[in-house]
Scaffold this active site. Structure first.
Site, PDB file in Angstrom:
ATOM      1  N   ASP A 102       0.839 -15.296   6.948  1.00  0.00           N
ATOM      2  CA  ASP A 102       0.470 -16.537   6.597  1.00  0.00           C
ATOM      3  C   ASP A 102       0.697 -17.181   5.214  1.00  0.00           C
ATOM      4  OD1 ASP A 102      -0.357 -17.086   9.294  1.00  0.00           O
ATOM      5  OD2 ASP A 102      -2.542 -16.772   8.673  1.00  0.00           O
ATOM      6  N   GLU A 150      12.151  -9.382   2.927  1.00  0.00           N
ATOM      7  CA  GLU A 150      11.240  -8.140   3.192  1.00  0.00           C
ATOM      8  C   GLU A 150      12.379  -6.948   3.242  1.00  0.00           C
ATOM      9  OE1 GLU A 150       9.318  -8.416   7.092  1.00  0.00           O
ATOM     10  OE2 GLU A 150       9.656  -6.304   7.616  1.00  0.00           O
ATOM     11  N   ARG A 153       6.423   1.127  14.008  1.00  0.00           N
ATOM     12  CA  ARG A 153       7.016   0.472  13.106  1.00  0.00           C
ATOM     13  C   ARG A 153       7.961  -0.609  13.267  1.00  0.00           C
ATOM     14  NH1 ARG A 153       4.831   3.869   8.718  1.00  0.00           N
ATOM     15  NH2 ARG A 153       4.426   5.797   9.470  1.00  0.00           N
ATOM     16  N   HIS A 189      12.514  -2.688   3.317  1.00  0.00           N
ATOM     17  CA  HIS A 189      11.846  -1.282   3.832  1.00  0.00           C
ATOM     18  C   HIS A 189      12.920  -0.151   3.405  1.00  0.00           C
ATOM     19  CE1 HIS A 189       8.790  -3.246   5.699  1.00  0.00           C
ATOM     20  NE2 HIS A 189       9.720  -3.932   6.320  1.00  0.00           N
ATOM     21  N   TYR A 197      11.576   8.495   2.175  1.00  0.00           N
ATOM     22  CA  TYR A 197      11.685   7.490   1.048  1.00  0.00           C
ATOM     23  C   TYR A 197      12.339   7.705  -0.032  1.00  0.00           C
ATOM     24  CZ  TYR A 197       7.573   6.048   4.142  1.00  0.00           C
ATOM     25  OH  TYR A 197       6.763   5.849   5.127  1.00  0.00           O
ATOM     26  N   ASN A 202       8.420  -5.373  -0.332  1.00  0.00           N
ATOM     27  CA  ASN A 202       8.032  -4.409   0.714  1.00  0.00           C
ATOM     28  C   ASN A 202       6.458  -4.270   1.028  1.00  0.00           C
ATOM     29  OD1 ASN A 202       7.579  -1.998   1.926  1.00  0.00           O
ATOM     30  ND2 ASN A 202       8.929  -0.800   0.584  1.00  0.00           N
ATOM     31  N   PRO A 231       0.851  -1.209   0.116  1.00  0.00           N
ATOM     32  CA  PRO A 231      -0.015   0.106  -0.030  1.00  0.00           C
ATOM     33  C   PRO A 231       0.791   1.433   0.123  1.00  0.00           C
ATOM     34  CG  PRO A 231      -0.701  -1.523   1.594  1.00  0.00           C
ATOM     35  CD  PRO A 231       0.218  -2.332   0.872  1.00  0.00           C
ATOM     36  N   ASN A 232       0.486   2.206  -0.942  1.00  0.00           N
ATOM     37  CA  ASN A 232       0.992   3.370  -1.171  1.00  0.00           C
ATOM     38  C   ASN A 232       2.201   3.796  -1.715  1.00  0.00           C
ATOM     39  OD1 ASN A 232      -1.266   5.025   0.308  1.00  0.00           O
ATOM     40  ND2 ASN A 232      -0.592   4.121   2.259  1.00  0.00           N
ATOM     41  N   ARG A 260      12.310   4.944  13.589  1.00  0.00           N
ATOM     42  CA  ARG A 260      10.859   5.608  13.170  1.00  0.00           C
ATOM     43  C   ARG A 260       9.776   5.483  14.512  1.00  0.00           C
ATOM     44  NH1 ARG A 260       8.730   5.109   7.402  1.00  0.00           N
ATOM     45  NH2 ARG A 260       7.471   6.978   7.920  1.00  0.00           N
ATOM     46  N   ARG A 275       6.105  12.252  -3.037  1.00  0.00           N
ATOM     47  CA  ARG A 275       5.875  13.076  -1.416  1.00  0.00           C
ATOM     48  C   ARG A 275       7.059  12.145  -0.691  1.00  0.00           C
ATOM     49  NH1 ARG A 275       0.485  11.111   0.227  1.00  0.00           N
ATOM     50  NH2 ARG A 275       1.643  11.488   1.958  1.00  0.00           N
ATOM     51  N   ALA A 292       2.765  -0.584   5.157  1.00  0.00           N
ATOM     52  CA  ALA A 292       2.332  -0.500   6.521  1.00  0.00           C
ATOM     53  C   ALA A 292       1.693  -1.530   6.857  1.00  0.00           C
ATOM     54  CB  ALA A 292       1.206   0.783   6.672  1.00  0.00           C
TER      55      ALA A 292
HETATM   56  O1  CA2 Z   1      10.084   2.054   4.545  1.00  0.00           O
HETATM   57  C1  CA2 Z   1       9.288   1.471   3.955  1.00  0.00           C
HETATM   58  O2  CA2 Z   1       9.475   0.992   2.776  1.00  0.00           O
HETATM   59  C2  CA2 Z   1       8.024   1.299   4.725  1.00  0.00           C
HETATM   60  O3  CA2 Z   1       7.636  -0.190   4.249  1.00  0.00           O
HETATM   61  C3  CA2 Z   1       6.897   2.170   3.800  1.00  0.00           C
HETATM   62  C4  CA2 Z   1       5.577   2.258   4.420  1.00  0.00           C
HETATM   63  C5  CA2 Z   1       5.597   2.449   5.890  1.00  0.00           C
HETATM   64  O4  CA2 Z   1       4.297   2.224   6.335  1.00  0.00           O
HETATM   65  C6  CA2 Z   1       6.487   1.090   6.468  1.00  0.00           C
HETATM   66  O5  CA2 Z   1       6.376   1.457   8.018  1.00  0.00           O
HETATM   67  C7  CA2 Z   1       7.931   1.463   6.052  1.00  0.00           C
HETATM   68  C8  CA2 Z   1       4.665   3.529   3.595  1.00  0.00           C
HETATM   69  C9  CA2 Z   1       4.708   3.575   2.450  1.00  0.00           C
HETATM   70  C10 CA2 Z   1       4.437   4.762   1.909  1.00  0.00           C
HETATM   71  O6  CA2 Z   1       4.972   5.206   0.692  1.00  0.00           O
HETATM   72  C11 CA2 Z   1       4.944   6.453   0.367  1.00  0.00           C
HETATM   73  C12 CA2 Z   1       5.733   6.688  -0.546  1.00  0.00           C
HETATM   74  C13 CA2 Z   1       5.868   8.203  -0.997  1.00  0.00           C
HETATM   75  C14 CA2 Z   1       4.968   9.066  -0.115  1.00  0.00           C
HETATM   76  C15 CA2 Z   1       3.922   8.633   0.560  1.00  0.00           C
HETATM   77  C16 CA2 Z   1       3.919   7.351   1.056  1.00  0.00           C
END
Ligand code: CA2
Length: 144
Positions: A87, A98, A111, A100, A24, A74, A11-12, A107, A19, A77
């Site tokens: 599972d 995995e 997390r 990140h 990131y 990846n 997700p995301n 953080r 952003r 969240a």
């Molecule tokens: O650090 C990572 O790769 C995470 O998996 C990213 C997740 C976060 O919830 C994990 O704790 C760590 C969030 C992904 C959101 O990605 C975005 C990228 C650009 C702008 C906004 C969100």
């Protein structure tokens, strides 16, 4: 025969590069994919991103049935909450790394725990897009 690696993003992560560059980085998913293709010319990559937990589970099952050699995952969240994804990873044969982008241990407290890490081959956290390359390197070359 060349290895097939699935790169799976949750997700995301489709927002990458749009952003939060301080957290990131500035890479987009497309630029991560281009870096992987350039670095690992002999590897066959499959890329999939979804904001839906069930779609990620279906893709893990499909990769298992297709006999891919490894999975870079990846889970976004969902890392911190999803017993269903854990599972699925536990149920399949291909090794899963995995990844990140950010250092999840530097953080917020919520997390710091990964539900999936215990059933993955390992975890890479905090090296930005380079983490994806490290994960593929492990899956393709192992520790040799
Ligand atoms: O650090 C990572 O790769 C995470 O998996 C990213 C997740 C976060 O919830 C994990 O704790 C760590 C969030 C992904 C959101 O990605 C975005 C990228 C650009 C702008 C906004 C969100």
């Amino acid at each position: 025969m060349s290895a097939t690696i699935l790169v799976l993003d949750g997700p995301n992560l489709n927002l990458l590069g749009e952003r939060d560059p301080e957290t990131y980085g500035t890479d987009t998913l497309a630029s991560v994919q281009a870096q992987l293709a350039a670095k690992f010319g002999g590897v066959r990559f499959e890329f999939f991103q979804s904001n839906w937990e069930g779609a990620l589970i279906d893709r893990l099952h499909q990769a298992h049935r297709a006999g891919v050699d490894g999975i870079v995952f990846n889970p976004g969240a969902l890392t911190h909450t999803s017993v269903a994804l854990r599972d699925a990873v536990e149920a399949i044969t291909p090794p899963v790394v995995e990844v990140h982008l950010s250092n999840i241990y530097g953080r917020e407290d919520f997390r710091h725990h990964s539900v999936l890490a215990p059933v993955c081959s390992g975890q890479i956290s905090g090296f930005g897009a380079f983490g994806y390359l490290l994960a593929v390197s492990f899956l393709v070359h192992g520790s040799s």
